[in-house]
Enzyme design. Structure first.
Site, PDB file in Angstrom:
ATOM      1  N   ASN A  56       4.485   6.524 -13.872  1.00  0.00           N
ATOM      2  CA  ASN A  56       6.103   8.053 -13.606  1.00  0.00           C
ATOM      3  C   ASN A  56       7.351   7.800 -14.421  1.00  0.00           C
ATOM      4  O   ASN A  56       7.676   7.211 -13.476  1.00  0.00           O
ATOM      5  CB  ASN A  56       5.762   8.739 -12.460  1.00  0.00           C
ATOM      6  N   VAL A  68      10.369   8.333  -7.274  1.00  0.00           N
ATOM      7  CA  VAL A  68      11.405   6.705  -5.819  1.00  0.00           C
ATOM      8  C   VAL A  68      11.904   6.084  -7.469  1.00  0.00           C
ATOM      9  O   VAL A  68      11.190   5.923  -8.274  1.00  0.00           O
ATOM     10  CB  VAL A  68      10.412   5.615  -5.426  1.00  0.00           C
ATOM     11  N   HIS A  92       1.730   2.697  -9.939  1.00  0.00           N
ATOM     12  CA  HIS A  92      -0.034   3.037  -9.467  1.00  0.00           C
ATOM     13  C   HIS A  92      -1.421   1.965  -9.556  1.00  0.00           C
ATOM     14  O   HIS A  92      -1.060   2.069 -11.031  1.00  0.00           O
ATOM     15  CB  HIS A  92       0.080   4.482  -8.814  1.00  0.00           C
ATOM     16  N   ARG A 109       0.956  -1.252   0.081  1.00  0.00           N
ATOM     17  CA  ARG A 109       0.099   0.016  -0.096  1.00  0.00           C
ATOM     18  C   ARG A 109       0.742   1.466   0.067  1.00  0.00           C
ATOM     19  O   ARG A 109       1.931   1.451   0.651  1.00  0.00           O
ATOM     20  CB  ARG A 109      -0.293   0.213   1.064  1.00  0.00           C
ATOM     21  N   ASP A 110       0.837   2.069  -0.868  1.00  0.00           N
ATOM     22  CA  ASP A 110       0.835   3.496  -0.809  1.00  0.00           C
ATOM     23  C   ASP A 110       0.680   4.126   0.681  1.00  0.00           C
ATOM     24  O   ASP A 110       0.002   3.807   0.870  1.00  0.00           O
ATOM     25  CB  ASP A 110       0.594   4.543  -2.236  1.00  0.00           C
ATOM     26  N   ILE A 111       1.722   4.808   0.987  1.00  0.00           N
ATOM     27  CA  ILE A 111       2.634   5.283   2.370  1.00  0.00           C
ATOM     28  C   ILE A 111       1.008   6.903   2.487  1.00  0.00           C
ATOM     29  O   ILE A 111       1.508   7.068   3.425  1.00  0.00           O
ATOM     30  CB  ILE A 111       3.507   6.344   2.758  1.00  0.00           C
ATOM     31  N   HIS A 126       7.810   1.687 -10.337  1.00  0.00           N
ATOM     32  CA  HIS A 126       7.139   1.008 -10.050  1.00  0.00           C
ATOM     33  C   HIS A 126       5.088   1.081 -10.696  1.00  0.00           C
ATOM     34  O   HIS A 126       5.155   2.569 -11.222  1.00  0.00           O
ATOM     35  CB  HIS A 126       6.641   1.679  -8.134  1.00  0.00           C
TER      36      HIS A 126
HETATM   37  P1  DGP Z   1       6.337   8.604  -8.077  1.00  0.00           P
HETATM   38  O1  DGP Z   1       6.300   9.660  -7.144  1.00  0.00           O
HETATM   39  O2  DGP Z   1       5.243   7.194  -9.689  1.00  0.00           O
HETATM   40  O3  DGP Z   1       7.867   7.942  -7.758  1.00  0.00           O
HETATM   41  O4  DGP Z   1       5.749   7.338  -6.293  1.00  0.00           O
HETATM   42  C1  DGP Z   1       6.913   7.129  -5.091  1.00  0.00           C
HETATM   43  C2  DGP Z   1       4.911   6.809  -4.149  1.00  0.00           C
HETATM   44  O5  DGP Z   1       5.366   5.929  -3.608  1.00  0.00           O
HETATM   45  C3  DGP Z   1       4.063   7.818  -3.512  1.00  0.00           C
HETATM   46  O6  DGP Z   1       2.843   8.122  -4.407  1.00  0.00           O
HETATM   47  C4  DGP Z   1       4.454   7.555  -2.408  1.00  0.00           C
HETATM   48  C5  DGP Z   1       4.988   6.129  -2.364  1.00  0.00           C
HETATM   49  N1  DGP Z   1       6.132   5.767  -1.251  1.00  0.00           N
HETATM   50  C6  DGP Z   1       7.577   6.423  -0.825  1.00  0.00           C
HETATM   51  N2  DGP Z   1       7.810   6.506   0.313  1.00  0.00           N
HETATM   52  C7  DGP Z   1       7.942   5.398   0.705  1.00  0.00           C
HETATM   53  C8  DGP Z   1       7.648   4.034   1.695  1.00  0.00           C
HETATM   54  O7  DGP Z   1       8.794   4.399   2.292  1.00  0.00           O
HETATM   55  N3  DGP Z   1       6.305   2.968   2.020  1.00  0.00           N
HETATM   56  C9  DGP Z   1       5.552   3.642   1.325  1.00  0.00           C
HETATM   57  N4  DGP Z   1       4.891   2.314   1.465  1.00  0.00           N
HETATM   58  N5  DGP Z   1       5.090   4.151   0.074  1.00  0.00           N
HETATM   59  C10 DGP Z   1       6.278   4.887  -0.136  1.00  0.00           C
END
Ligand code: DGP
Length: 120
Positions: A86, A95, A101, A28-30, A99
């Site tokens: 992205n 990041v 989404h 799950r996204d944070i 990935h």
């Molecule tokens: P992007 O902007 O497409 O690179 O999305 C990166 C996503 O990663 C963003 O929606 C937040 C998520 N994210 C960043 N750090 C962490 C983390 O440590 N844990 C989790 N679960 N999600 C994270």
């Protein structure tokens, strides 16, 4: 280069993991933008879409089949869901480990970037 997602794969930092196999991990996204917002990643470190090689094509395809599998399990496959990847800074990539989404559970509107990419 290793990112925070490598540390999630190795369990050095915690995440709410919803699926794992030998090749991919989903968690799950944070910072969720929808009731369901998961990130589906390859365990292989690939920084951006630009770095995807021909030999990675099946692996990248697996990110999509994993999204569809989760959507069916969670009962959102028919209502619909969105997948977004992205690439680099103008798209809002933060990041550098590719990935997908996966967003679901509410009407997501159009155009898609009003919801998903405003953070960027
Ligand atoms: P992007 O902007 O497409 O690179 O999305 C990166 C996503 O990663 C963003 O929606 C937040 C998520 N994210 C960043 N750090 C962490 C983390 O440590 N844990 C989790 N679960 N999600 C994270």
């Amino acid at each position: 280069m290793a990112t925070i997602f490598s540390k999630i794969i190795s369990r050095e930092i915690p995440a709410d993991i919803v699926y794992e196999d030998e090749q991919v991990l989903a968690f799950r996204d944070i910072n969720p933008q929808a009731p369901i917002h998961v990130l589906i990643i390859p365990k292989k470190e690939i920084p951006t879409i630009n770095d995807i090689q021909p030999e990675d094509e099946a692996l990248v395809g697996k990110l999509y089949t994993t999204a569809a599998k989760l959507a069916k399990e969670w009962g959102v496959a028919e209502d619909g869901y969105r997948v977004v990847m992205n690439c680099n800074q103008q798209a809002g990539q933060t990041v550098y480990h590719i990935h997908l989404h996966m967003l679901a559970g509410k009407p997501l509107g159009w155009p898609p970037y009003t919801e998903v990419m405003k953070q960027g």
